[in-house]
Scaffold this motif. Structure first.
Motif, PDB file in Angstrom:
ATOM      1  N   VAL A   1       0.845  -1.202   0.000  1.00  0.00           N
ATOM      2  CA  VAL A   1       0.000   0.000   0.000  1.00  0.00           C
ATOM      3  C   VAL A   1       0.878   1.249   0.000  1.00  0.00           C
ATOM      4  N   PHE A   2       1.903   1.241   0.853  1.00  0.00           N
ATOM      5  CA  PHE A   2       2.806   2.395   0.917  1.00  0.00           C
ATOM      6  C   PHE A   2       3.646   2.514  -0.357  1.00  0.00           C
ATOM      7  N   GLU A   3       4.131   1.400  -0.862  1.00  0.00           N
ATOM      8  CA  GLU A   3       4.972   1.430  -2.063  1.00  0.00           C
ATOM      9  C   GLU A   3       4.193   1.935  -3.284  1.00  0.00           C
ATOM     10  N   ARG A   4       2.908   1.613  -3.360  1.00  0.00           N
ATOM     11  CA  ARG A   4       2.085   2.150  -4.464  1.00  0.00           C
ATOM     12  C   ARG A   4       2.035   3.668  -4.404  1.00  0.00           C
ATOM     13  N   ARG A   5       1.932   4.196  -3.199  1.00  0.00           N
ATOM     14  CA  ARG A   5       1.899   5.655  -3.048  1.00  0.00           C
ATOM     15  C   ARG A   5       3.255   6.243  -3.417  1.00  0.00           C
ATOM     16  N   VAL A   6       4.330   5.608  -3.004  1.00  0.00           N
ATOM     17  CA  VAL A   6       5.685   6.087  -3.319  1.00  0.00           C
ATOM     18  C   VAL A   6       5.894   6.132  -4.834  1.00  0.00           C
ATOM     19  N   ALA A   7       5.324   5.190  -5.547  1.00  0.00           N
ATOM     20  CA  ALA A   7       5.486   5.124  -7.012  1.00  0.00           C
ATOM     21  C   ALA A   7       4.881   6.330  -7.712  1.00  0.00           C
ATOM     22  N   LEU A   8       4.028   7.091  -7.027  1.00  0.00           N
ATOM     23  CA  LEU A   8       3.429   8.284  -7.631  1.00  0.00           C
ATOM     24  C   LEU A   8       4.426   9.424  -7.788  1.00  0.00           C
ATOM     25  N   ASN A   9       5.536   9.374  -7.051  1.00  0.00           N
ATOM     26  CA  ASN A   9       6.538  10.430  -7.140  1.00  0.00           C
ATOM     27  C   ASN A   9       7.899   9.847  -6.765  1.00  0.00           C
ATOM     28  N   GLU A  10       8.599   9.352  -7.760  1.00  0.00           N
ATOM     29  CA  GLU A  10       9.891   8.715  -7.516  1.00  0.00           C
ATOM     30  C   GLU A  10      11.028   9.721  -7.338  1.00  0.00           C
ATOM     31  N   VAL A  11      10.730  11.005  -7.471  1.00  0.00           N
ATOM     32  CA  VAL A  11      11.734  12.043  -7.260  1.00  0.00           C
ATOM     33  C   VAL A  11      12.075  12.169  -5.773  1.00  0.00           C
ATOM     34  N   ILE A  12      11.106  11.921  -4.918  1.00  0.00           N
ATOM     35  CA  ILE A  12      11.320  12.041  -3.470  1.00  0.00           C
ATOM     36  C   ILE A  12      12.161  10.863  -3.014  1.00  0.00           C
ATOM     37  N   LYS A  13      13.341  11.150  -2.492  1.00  0.00           N
ATOM     38  CA  LYS A  13      14.305  10.108  -2.135  1.00  0.00           C
ATOM     39  C   LYS A  13      14.045   9.474  -0.773  1.00  0.00           C
ATOM     40  N   GLN A  14      13.370  10.186   0.098  1.00  0.00           N
ATOM     41  CA  GLN A  14      13.056   9.639   1.415  1.00  0.00           C
ATOM     42  C   GLN A  14      11.555   9.793   1.673  1.00  0.00           C
ATOM     43  N   PRO A  15      10.754   8.924   1.072  1.00  0.00           N
ATOM     44  CA  PRO A  15       9.304   9.065   1.148  1.00  0.00           C
ATOM     45  C   PRO A  15       8.674   8.535   2.441  1.00  0.00           C
ATOM     46  N   THR A  16       9.434   7.824   3.245  1.00  0.00           N
ATOM     47  CA  THR A  16       8.867   7.193   4.441  1.00  0.00           C
ATOM     48  C   THR A  16       8.710   8.196   5.571  1.00  0.00           C
ATOM     49  N   PHE A  17       7.547   8.175   6.192  1.00  0.00           N
ATOM     50  CA  PHE A  17       7.253   8.951   7.399  1.00  0.00           C
ATOM     51  C   PHE A  17       7.088   7.932   8.518  1.00  0.00           C
ATOM     52  N   HIS A  18       7.971   7.978   9.520  1.00  0.00           N
ATOM     53  CA  HIS A  18       7.949   7.017  10.625  1.00  0.00           C
ATOM     54  C   HIS A  18       8.130   7.824  11.911  1.00  0.00           C
ATOM     55  N   VAL A  19       7.125   7.773  12.756  1.00  0.00           N
ATOM     56  CA  VAL A  19       7.180   8.554  13.988  1.00  0.00           C
ATOM     57  C   VAL A  19       6.985   7.633  15.187  1.00  0.00           C
ATOM     58  N   SER A  20       7.716   7.949  16.242  1.00  0.00           N
ATOM     59  CA  SER A  20       7.540   7.270  17.517  1.00  0.00           C
ATOM     60  C   SER A  20       7.003   8.306  18.501  1.00  0.00           C
ATOM     61  N   LEU A  21       5.896   7.959  19.159  1.00  0.00           N
ATOM     62  CA  LEU A  21       5.314   8.831  20.186  1.00  0.00           C
ATOM     63  C   LEU A  21       5.468   8.129  21.523  1.00  0.00           C
ATOM     64  N   ALA A  22       6.267   8.717  22.395  1.00  0.00           N
ATOM     65  CA  ALA A  22       6.562   8.102  23.690  1.00  0.00           C
ATOM     66  C   ALA A  22       5.900   8.871  24.819  1.00  0.00           C
ATOM     67  N   LEU A  23       5.220   8.136  25.679  1.00  0.00           N
ATOM     68  CA  LEU A  23       4.612   8.720  26.865  1.00  0.00           C
ATOM     69  C   LEU A  23       5.647   8.730  27.991  1.00  0.00           C
ATOM     70  N   ALA A  24       5.342   9.418  29.059  1.00  0.00           N
ATOM     71  CA  ALA A  24       6.249   9.484  30.205  1.00  0.00           C
ATOM     72  C   ALA A  24       6.386   8.107  30.838  1.00  0.00           C
ATOM     73  N   LYS A  25       7.554   7.829  31.378  1.00  0.00           N
ATOM     74  CA  LYS A  25       7.788   6.560  32.061  1.00  0.00           C
ATOM     75  C   LYS A  25       6.743   6.385  33.158  1.00  0.00           C
ATOM     76  N   GLY A  26       6.112   5.229  33.183  1.00  0.00           N
ATOM     77  CA  GLY A  26       5.101   4.935  34.194  1.00  0.00           C
ATOM     78  C   GLY A  26       3.694   5.335  33.802  1.00  0.00           C
ATOM     79  N   GLU A  27       3.549   6.127  32.750  1.00  0.00           N
ATOM     80  CA  GLU A  27       2.214   6.534  32.306  1.00  0.00           C
ATOM     81  C   GLU A  27       1.576   5.381  31.540  1.00  0.00           C
ATOM     82  N   LEU A  28       0.437   4.924  32.004  1.00  0.00           N
ATOM     83  CA  LEU A  28      -0.236   3.786  31.388  1.00  0.00           C
ATOM     84  C   LEU A  28      -1.486   4.270  30.660  1.00  0.00           C
ATOM     85  N   VAL A  29      -1.593   3.861  29.420  1.00  0.00           N
ATOM     86  CA  VAL A  29      -2.718   4.253  28.570  1.00  0.00           C
ATOM     87  C   VAL A  29      -3.198   3.000  27.847  1.00  0.00           C
TER      88      VAL A  29
END
Length: 135
Positions: A53-81
């Protein structure tokens, strides 16, 4: 909450990183969003289908060399959700980043002392334009 955004060449690599964590029991896939044309429930998707699914989207614009968006969201130590709340946080974050319409996958990780999630997406919209990722 601490957000760490990274970009990369291969969304498949980011997917495989998270899916390997799932296989080892160090993470859980919470959901996938905006996966047009995919009718399989999110918990039955394979890593190659998610990556495709992601690679199909990347194929729409091969000029962009770093198309991946990867984020880590970290909560405070001990915070339980709950997993449901973590998914809601991920959705709100993606809306705030103006990525709410992008395809993305959300993973909860259990491999550290603090609760955190990873979100994998791409920086290319449905028209092939580069999306901003530094809000």
């Amino acid at each position: 909450m601490i957000a760490r955004i990274s970009s990369g060449k291969s969304p498949a690599g980011a997917v495989l990183y998270n899916e390997n964590k799932v296989e080892k029991g160090e993470a859980a896939r919470l959901s996938v969003r905006n996966f047009e044309g995919v009718i399989v429930p999110f918990d039955e998707l394979s890593a190659p289908i998610i990556a495709r699914v992601f690679e199909r989207r990347v194929a729409l614009n091969e000029v962009i060399k770093q198309p991946t968006f990867h984020v880590s969201l970290a909560l405070a130590k001990g915070e339980l959700v709950s997993s449901d709340d973590l998914l809601a946080i991920a959705d709100q974050y993606m809306l705030g980043m103006e990525y709410g319409c992008q395809p993305y996958a959300v993973y909860e990780h259990f491999d550290t002392e603090h609760t955190h999630i990873h979100i994998v997406s791409v920086r290319i919209d449905e028209a092939g334009r580069k999306r901003a990722d530094r809000f």
